[in-house]
Write a protein that holds these residues in place. Sequence first.
Motif, PDB file in Angstrom:
ATOM      1  N   UNK A  86     -25.447  71.744  64.391  1.00 10.08           N
ATOM      2  CA  UNK A  86     -26.816  72.229  64.232  1.00 10.08           C
ATOM      3  C   UNK A  86     -27.799  71.473  65.137  1.00 10.08           C
ATOM      4  N   UNK A  87     -27.713  71.754  66.434  1.00 10.40           N
ATOM      5  CA  UNK A  87     -28.717  71.243  67.374  1.00 10.40           C
ATOM      6  C   UNK A  87     -29.824  72.298  67.467  1.00 10.40           C
ATOM      7  N   UNK A  88     -30.604  72.397  66.407  1.00 10.07           N
ATOM      8  CA  UNK A  88     -31.582  73.481  66.277  1.00 10.07           C
ATOM      9  C   UNK A  88     -32.714  73.397  67.285  1.00 10.07           C
ATOM     10  N   UNK A  89     -32.964  72.222  67.839  1.00  7.80           N
ATOM     11  CA  UNK A  89     -34.119  72.105  68.733  1.00  7.80           C
ATOM     12  C   UNK A  89     -33.876  72.684  70.111  1.00  7.80           C
ATOM     13  N   UNK A  90     -32.720  73.281  70.337  1.00  6.94           N
ATOM     14  CA  UNK A  90     -32.560  74.159  71.507  1.00  6.94           C
ATOM     15  C   UNK A  90     -33.466  75.375  71.383  1.00  6.94           C
ATOM     16  N   UNK A  91     -33.890  75.682  70.146  1.00  3.20           N
ATOM     17  CA  UNK A  91     -34.721  76.853  69.906  1.00  3.20           C
ATOM     18  C   UNK A  91     -36.149  76.465  69.521  1.00  3.20           C
ATOM     19  N   UNK A  92     -36.578  75.254  69.918  1.00  2.00           N
ATOM     20  CA  UNK A  92     -37.997  74.887  69.847  1.00  2.00           C
ATOM     21  C   UNK A  92     -38.764  75.699  70.880  1.00  2.00           C
ATOM     22  N   UNK A  93     -39.992  76.053  70.541  1.00  2.00           N
ATOM     23  CA  UNK A  93     -40.817  76.819  71.480  1.00  2.00           C
ATOM     24  C   UNK A  93     -41.021  76.063  72.788  1.00  2.00           C
ATOM     25  N   UNK A  94     -41.286  74.750  72.699  1.00  2.00           N
ATOM     26  CA  UNK A  94     -41.563  73.990  73.922  1.00  2.00           C
ATOM     27  C   UNK A  94     -40.322  73.876  74.799  1.00  2.00           C
TER      28      UNK A  94
END
Length: 347
Positions: free
Chosen positions: A121-129
Amino acid sequence: MANDLHVALIGYGLAGSVFHAPLLAATPGLHLHTVVSRQADKVAATYPQARVLADPAQAFADPAIDLVVVATPNDSHAPLALAALAAGKHVVVDKPFALNVAQAQAVRDAAARTGRVLGVFHNRRWDADFLALRALLDDGALGEVAELHSHFDRFRPQVPDRWRDREGPGSGLWYDLGPHLVDQVLQLFGPPLAVAADLARQRSGASATDYFHVQLRYPRLRAVLHAGALVPGHGLRFAVHGTGGSWIKHGLDPQEDALRAGAVPGAAGWGRDPRPGTLLRAGDDGSVQEAPSPAPAGDYLAFYAGMRDAILRGAPPPVTADEALQVMRVIEAGLLSDAQRREIPFP
Protein backbone atom coordinates in the motif's frame (compact mmCIF):
# COMPACT_ATOMS: atom_id res chain seq x y z
CA MET A 1 -22.30 -8.18 -3.50
CA ALA A 2 -22.55 -11.94 -4.04
CA ASN A 3 -19.76 -11.76 -6.63
CA ASP A 4 -17.63 -9.28 -4.69
CA LEU A 5 -14.21 -10.24 -3.36
CA HIS A 6 -14.52 -10.80 0.38
CA VAL A 7 -11.86 -8.89 2.31
CA ALA A 8 -10.47 -9.44 5.80
CA LEU A 9 -8.82 -6.35 7.30
CA ILE A 10 -6.25 -7.21 9.95
CA GLY A 11 -5.87 -4.28 12.34
CA TYR A 12 -8.14 -1.32 13.03
CA GLY A 13 -5.74 1.33 14.29
CA LEU A 14 -4.84 4.46 12.32
CA ALA A 15 -3.98 2.66 9.09
CA GLY A 16 -6.90 0.25 9.23
CA SER A 17 -9.66 2.62 10.33
CA VAL A 18 -8.65 5.82 8.53
CA PHE A 19 -7.20 4.50 5.27
CA HIS A 20 -7.99 0.89 4.44
CA ALA A 21 -11.53 0.37 5.70
CA PRO A 22 -13.04 3.48 4.01
CA LEU A 23 -11.25 2.76 0.74
CA LEU A 24 -12.27 -0.89 0.76
CA ALA A 25 -15.88 0.04 1.52
CA ALA A 26 -15.93 2.54 -1.36
CA THR A 27 -14.37 0.28 -4.03
CA PRO A 28 -16.89 -1.52 -6.27
CA GLY A 29 -16.24 -5.25 -6.34
CA LEU A 30 -14.81 -5.42 -2.81
CA HIS A 31 -16.75 -6.32 0.34
CA LEU A 32 -15.35 -5.63 3.81
CA HIS A 33 -16.37 -9.01 5.21
CA THR A 34 -14.20 -9.32 8.34
CA VAL A 35 -12.17 -7.06 10.60
CA VAL A 36 -9.65 -8.56 13.02
CA SER A 37 -9.47 -6.21 15.98
CA ARG A 38 -9.87 -6.02 19.74
CA GLN A 39 -12.02 -2.92 19.22
CA ALA A 40 -15.27 -4.65 18.25
CA ASP A 41 -17.47 -1.75 19.36
CA LYS A 42 -15.47 0.75 17.30
CA VAL A 43 -15.69 -1.42 14.18
CA ALA A 44 -19.43 -2.09 14.63
CA ALA A 45 -20.18 1.62 14.97
CA THR A 46 -18.98 2.28 11.42
CA TYR A 47 -19.20 -1.10 9.67
CA PRO A 48 -22.06 -3.00 11.34
CA GLN A 49 -22.18 -5.50 8.47
CA ALA A 50 -18.59 -6.63 9.07
CA ARG A 51 -17.80 -9.65 11.21
CA VAL A 52 -15.25 -8.90 13.96
CA LEU A 53 -12.71 -11.53 15.02
CA ALA A 54 -9.96 -11.43 17.61
CA ASP A 55 -7.50 -13.83 15.95
CA PRO A 56 -6.07 -13.40 12.43
CA ALA A 57 -5.77 -17.18 12.09
CA GLN A 58 -9.57 -17.42 12.10
CA ALA A 59 -9.76 -15.12 9.08
CA PHE A 60 -6.96 -16.97 7.27
CA ALA A 61 -8.79 -20.28 7.78
CA ASP A 62 -12.11 -18.99 6.43
CA PRO A 63 -12.65 -20.15 2.81
CA ALA A 64 -15.00 -17.19 2.25
CA ILE A 65 -12.10 -14.72 2.49
CA ASP A 66 -10.40 -13.87 -0.81
CA LEU A 67 -8.15 -10.95 0.13
CA VAL A 68 -6.34 -10.17 3.39
CA VAL A 69 -5.21 -6.63 4.17
CA VAL A 70 -2.43 -6.37 6.77
CA ALA A 71 -2.69 -3.01 8.57
CA THR A 72 -0.94 -3.85 11.83
CA PRO A 73 2.26 -2.54 13.49
CA ASN A 74 5.25 -2.80 11.19
CA ASP A 75 7.00 -5.68 12.95
CA SER A 76 4.05 -8.00 12.22
CA HIS A 77 3.68 -7.20 8.50
CA ALA A 78 5.85 -10.01 7.16
CA PRO A 79 4.69 -12.78 9.56
CA LEU A 80 1.02 -12.04 8.92
CA ALA A 81 1.49 -11.73 5.16
CA LEU A 82 3.32 -15.07 5.07
CA ALA A 83 0.55 -16.74 7.08
CA ALA A 84 -2.15 -15.33 4.83
CA LEU A 85 -0.33 -16.42 1.67
CA ALA A 86 0.20 -19.90 3.12
CA ALA A 87 -3.58 -20.07 3.60
CA GLY A 88 -4.09 -19.30 -0.08
CA LYS A 89 -5.23 -15.67 0.27
CA HIS A 90 -4.36 -12.70 -1.88
CA VAL A 91 -2.62 -10.07 0.27
CA VAL A 92 -2.19 -6.32 0.65
CA VAL A 93 0.50 -5.20 3.09
CA ASP A 94 0.52 -1.66 4.41
CA LYS A 95 3.83 0.13 4.03
CA PRO A 96 6.56 -0.54 4.98
CA PHE A 97 6.53 -3.88 3.20
CA ALA A 98 8.58 -5.47 5.99
CA LEU A 99 11.32 -4.67 8.50
CA ASN A 100 14.16 -5.51 6.14
CA VAL A 101 15.06 -6.79 2.70
CA ALA A 102 15.26 -10.44 3.79
CA GLN A 103 11.69 -10.38 5.13
CA ALA A 104 10.42 -8.60 2.04
CA GLN A 105 12.07 -11.16 -0.23
CA ALA A 106 10.51 -14.00 1.76
CA VAL A 107 7.02 -12.52 1.34
CA ARG A 108 7.57 -11.83 -2.36
CA ASP A 109 8.80 -15.39 -2.92
CA ALA A 110 5.85 -16.85 -1.00
CA ALA A 111 3.40 -14.96 -3.22
CA ALA A 112 5.16 -16.24 -6.35
CA ARG A 113 5.18 -19.78 -4.98
CA THR A 114 1.48 -19.78 -4.09
CA GLY A 115 0.36 -17.90 -7.19
CA ARG A 116 -1.42 -15.26 -5.12
CA VAL A 117 -1.61 -11.53 -5.87
CA LEU A 118 0.50 -9.43 -3.51
CA GLY A 119 0.31 -5.63 -3.33
CA VAL A 120 1.94 -3.11 -1.00
CA PHE A 121 0.00 0.00 0.00
CA HIS A 122 2.18 2.82 -1.33
CA ASN A 123 -0.91 5.01 -1.59
CA ARG A 124 0.96 8.27 -2.07
CA ARG A 125 1.59 7.39 -5.70
CA TRP A 126 -1.96 8.72 -6.01
CA ASP A 127 -1.42 12.02 -4.15
CA ALA A 128 -2.57 14.99 -6.20
CA ASP A 129 0.84 16.68 -5.96
CA PHE A 130 2.75 13.58 -7.03
CA LEU A 131 0.42 13.07 -10.00
CA ALA A 132 1.03 16.70 -10.97
CA LEU A 133 4.80 16.27 -10.75
CA ARG A 134 4.66 13.09 -12.79
CA ALA A 135 2.66 14.89 -15.47
CA LEU A 136 5.23 17.70 -15.60
CA LEU A 137 8.10 15.25 -15.98
CA ASP A 138 6.26 13.22 -18.62
CA ASP A 139 5.68 16.46 -20.53
CA GLY A 140 9.30 17.53 -20.20
CA ALA A 141 8.23 20.84 -18.66
CA LEU A 142 11.19 20.94 -16.26
CA GLY A 143 13.82 19.74 -18.72
CA GLU A 144 16.42 17.46 -17.14
CA VAL A 145 15.90 17.49 -13.38
CA ALA A 146 18.96 18.38 -11.32
CA GLU A 147 17.43 18.67 -7.83
CA LEU A 148 14.37 17.22 -6.16
CA HIS A 149 13.50 18.15 -2.58
CA SER A 150 10.67 16.11 -1.08
CA HIS A 151 9.53 17.19 2.39
CA PHE A 152 7.02 15.69 4.81
CA ASP A 153 7.52 17.89 7.86
CA ARG A 154 5.30 18.36 10.89
CA PHE A 155 5.25 20.26 14.14
CA ARG A 156 4.63 17.72 16.89
CA PRO A 157 6.89 18.73 19.77
CA GLN A 158 5.29 16.30 22.21
CA VAL A 159 6.14 12.62 21.75
CA PRO A 160 2.90 10.59 21.47
CA ASP A 161 2.55 7.39 23.46
CA ARG A 162 2.14 5.02 20.52
CA TRP A 163 4.19 2.24 18.97
CA ARG A 164 5.31 4.38 16.02
CA ASP A 165 7.11 6.74 18.41
CA ARG A 166 8.62 4.17 20.77
CA GLU A 167 11.97 2.51 20.26
CA GLY A 168 11.49 -0.84 18.62
CA PRO A 169 11.65 -2.74 15.31
CA GLY A 170 10.03 -0.74 12.54
CA SER A 171 9.28 2.39 14.55
CA GLY A 172 10.29 5.96 13.79
CA LEU A 173 9.87 8.35 10.87
CA TRP A 174 12.22 6.61 8.45
CA TYR A 175 9.96 3.53 8.53
CA ASP A 176 6.78 5.61 8.71
CA LEU A 177 7.20 8.36 6.10
CA GLY A 178 10.43 7.24 4.44
CA PRO A 179 8.78 4.50 2.33
CA HIS A 180 6.34 7.04 0.83
CA LEU A 181 9.06 9.46 -0.23
CA VAL A 182 11.43 6.74 -1.41
CA ASP A 183 8.75 5.02 -3.49
CA GLN A 184 7.82 8.27 -5.22
CA VAL A 185 11.41 8.99 -6.26
CA LEU A 186 11.98 5.43 -7.45
CA GLN A 187 8.83 5.68 -9.56
CA LEU A 188 10.11 8.84 -11.22
CA PHE A 189 13.82 8.14 -11.60
CA GLY A 190 14.54 4.49 -10.86
CA PRO A 191 17.23 3.23 -8.47
CA PRO A 192 19.96 5.64 -7.34
CA LEU A 193 23.69 5.15 -7.46
CA ALA A 194 24.08 5.63 -3.71
CA VAL A 195 22.23 6.54 -0.50
CA ALA A 196 23.44 8.90 2.25
CA ALA A 197 21.26 9.25 5.35
CA ASP A 198 21.21 11.24 8.56
CA LEU A 199 18.63 9.98 11.08
CA ALA A 200 18.09 11.64 14.46
CA ARG A 201 15.96 11.89 17.59
CA GLN A 202 15.39 15.59 18.08
CA ARG A 203 12.43 15.88 20.44
CA SER A 204 12.84 15.82 24.21
CA GLY A 205 12.17 12.29 25.36
CA ALA A 206 12.21 10.80 21.86
CA SER A 207 13.20 7.13 21.74
CA ALA A 208 12.54 6.60 18.02
CA THR A 209 13.77 8.46 14.94
CA ASP A 210 11.80 11.69 14.46
CA TYR A 211 14.03 13.31 11.80
CA PHE A 212 15.62 12.14 8.59
CA HIS A 213 17.58 13.86 5.84
CA VAL A 214 18.46 11.46 3.05
CA GLN A 215 20.12 12.05 -0.30
CA LEU A 216 19.71 9.67 -3.21
CA ARG A 217 22.56 10.27 -5.65
CA TYR A 218 22.05 9.84 -9.40
CA PRO A 219 24.51 10.75 -12.18
CA ARG A 220 23.19 14.33 -12.33
CA LEU A 221 20.15 14.42 -10.08
CA ARG A 222 20.30 14.79 -6.33
CA ALA A 223 17.03 13.74 -4.64
CA VAL A 224 16.74 14.97 -1.06
CA LEU A 225 14.12 13.35 1.19
CA HIS A 226 13.41 15.16 4.44
CA ALA A 227 11.06 14.85 7.39
CA GLY A 228 11.12 16.37 10.85
CA ALA A 229 8.79 16.70 13.81
CA LEU A 230 10.02 20.13 14.99
CA VAL A 231 9.13 22.23 11.94
CA PRO A 232 6.54 24.93 12.75
CA GLY A 233 6.75 26.29 9.20
CA HIS A 234 6.10 22.96 7.55
CA GLY A 235 4.45 24.11 4.34
CA LEU A 236 6.95 22.92 1.72
CA ARG A 237 6.12 19.60 0.05
CA PHE A 238 8.16 19.64 -3.19
CA ALA A 239 10.82 21.83 -4.75
CA VAL A 240 11.97 20.42 -8.10
CA HIS A 241 14.53 22.19 -10.30
CA GLY A 242 15.63 21.31 -13.83
CA THR A 243 17.16 22.76 -16.93
CA GLY A 244 13.72 23.90 -18.13
CA GLY A 245 12.26 25.32 -14.97
CA SER A 246 11.18 24.77 -11.37
CA TRP A 247 8.05 23.44 -9.66
CA ILE A 248 7.28 24.43 -6.10
CA LYS A 249 4.49 22.83 -4.10
CA HIS A 250 3.24 23.77 -0.63
CA GLY A 251 0.72 21.86 1.45
CA LEU A 252 -0.15 18.16 1.63
CA ASP A 253 -2.52 16.16 -0.52
CA PRO A 254 -6.02 16.57 0.99
CA GLN A 255 -7.10 12.92 1.01
CA GLU A 256 -5.74 11.96 4.44
CA ASP A 257 -7.48 14.89 6.13
CA ALA A 258 -10.69 14.04 4.27
CA LEU A 259 -10.49 10.41 5.42
CA ARG A 260 -9.83 11.47 9.01
CA ALA A 261 -12.90 13.71 8.83
CA GLY A 262 -15.06 10.80 7.66
CA ALA A 263 -15.57 11.92 4.07
CA VAL A 264 -16.60 9.25 1.56
CA PRO A 265 -13.79 8.45 -0.90
CA GLY A 266 -14.77 9.30 -4.45
CA ALA A 267 -17.42 11.86 -3.47
CA ALA A 268 -17.75 15.09 -5.46
CA GLY A 269 -14.52 17.07 -5.28
CA TRP A 270 -12.57 14.16 -3.84
CA GLY A 271 -8.79 14.60 -4.03
CA ARG A 272 -8.88 18.16 -5.37
CA ASP A 273 -5.88 20.02 -3.97
CA PRO A 274 -6.71 23.56 -2.83
CA ARG A 275 -3.05 24.57 -3.21
CA PRO A 276 -1.76 23.44 -6.61
CA GLY A 277 1.92 23.90 -7.28
CA THR A 278 3.67 26.80 -8.97
CA LEU A 279 5.46 26.17 -12.27
CA LEU A 280 8.28 28.49 -13.24
CA ARG A 281 9.56 28.07 -16.80
CA ALA A 282 13.12 29.07 -17.66
CA GLY A 283 13.79 30.92 -20.89
CA ASP A 284 16.90 30.61 -23.04
CA ASP A 285 17.84 34.15 -22.02
CA GLY A 286 17.87 33.26 -18.32
CA SER A 287 14.44 34.71 -17.63
CA VAL A 288 11.90 32.87 -15.48
CA GLN A 289 8.15 33.16 -15.95
CA GLU A 290 5.23 31.56 -14.14
CA ALA A 291 3.14 29.18 -16.22
CA PRO A 292 0.01 27.09 -15.58
CA SER A 293 0.68 24.02 -13.45
CA PRO A 294 -1.27 20.75 -13.80
CA ALA A 295 -3.71 20.10 -10.96
CA PRO A 296 -5.02 16.53 -11.18
CA ALA A 297 -7.17 15.12 -8.40
CA GLY A 298 -5.66 12.63 -5.98
CA ASP A 299 -7.15 9.15 -6.13
CA TYR A 300 -6.36 6.62 -3.39
CA LEU A 301 -9.26 4.49 -4.65
CA ALA A 302 -7.09 3.63 -7.64
CA PHE A 303 -5.00 1.33 -5.46
CA TYR A 304 -7.85 -0.96 -4.44
CA ALA A 305 -9.44 -0.81 -7.89
CA GLY A 306 -6.08 -2.01 -9.17
CA MET A 307 -5.93 -4.84 -6.63
CA ARG A 308 -9.45 -5.93 -7.61
CA ASP A 309 -8.49 -5.99 -11.28
CA ALA A 310 -5.26 -7.86 -10.56
CA ILE A 311 -7.14 -10.61 -8.72
CA LEU A 312 -10.13 -10.90 -11.03
CA ARG A 313 -8.64 -10.04 -14.42
CA GLY A 314 -4.95 -10.79 -14.15
CA ALA A 315 -3.85 -7.15 -14.42
CA PRO A 316 -0.54 -6.20 -12.79
CA PRO A 317 -0.89 -5.20 -9.12
CA PRO A 318 -0.95 -1.42 -8.62
CA VAL A 319 2.26 -1.73 -6.57
CA THR A 320 4.27 -4.86 -7.29
CA ALA A 321 6.28 -6.83 -4.76
CA ASP A 322 9.47 -6.10 -6.71
CA GLU A 323 8.81 -2.36 -6.56
CA ALA A 324 8.16 -2.54 -2.81
CA LEU A 325 11.28 -4.66 -2.35
CA GLN A 326 13.34 -1.95 -4.04
CA VAL A 327 11.92 0.56 -1.53
CA MET A 328 13.05 -1.70 1.31
CA ARG A 329 16.55 -1.82 -0.18
CA VAL A 330 16.73 1.98 0.06
CA ILE A 331 15.30 1.96 3.60
CA GLU A 332 17.90 -0.59 4.65
CA ALA A 333 20.70 1.32 2.91
CA GLY A 334 19.61 4.45 4.79
CA LEU A 335 19.85 2.67 8.13
CA LEU A 336 23.33 1.38 7.26
CA SER A 337 24.43 4.81 6.02
CA ASP A 338 23.35 6.49 9.24
CA ALA A 339 24.97 3.80 11.40
CA GLN A 340 28.29 3.98 9.53
CA ARG A 341 28.18 7.72 8.74
CA ARG A 342 29.01 7.16 5.08
CA GLU A 343 27.37 6.98 1.67
CA ILE A 344 26.23 3.45 0.76
CA PRO A 345 26.53 2.38 -2.89
CA PHE A 346 23.19 1.07 -4.09
CA PRO A 347 23.07 -2.43 -5.62
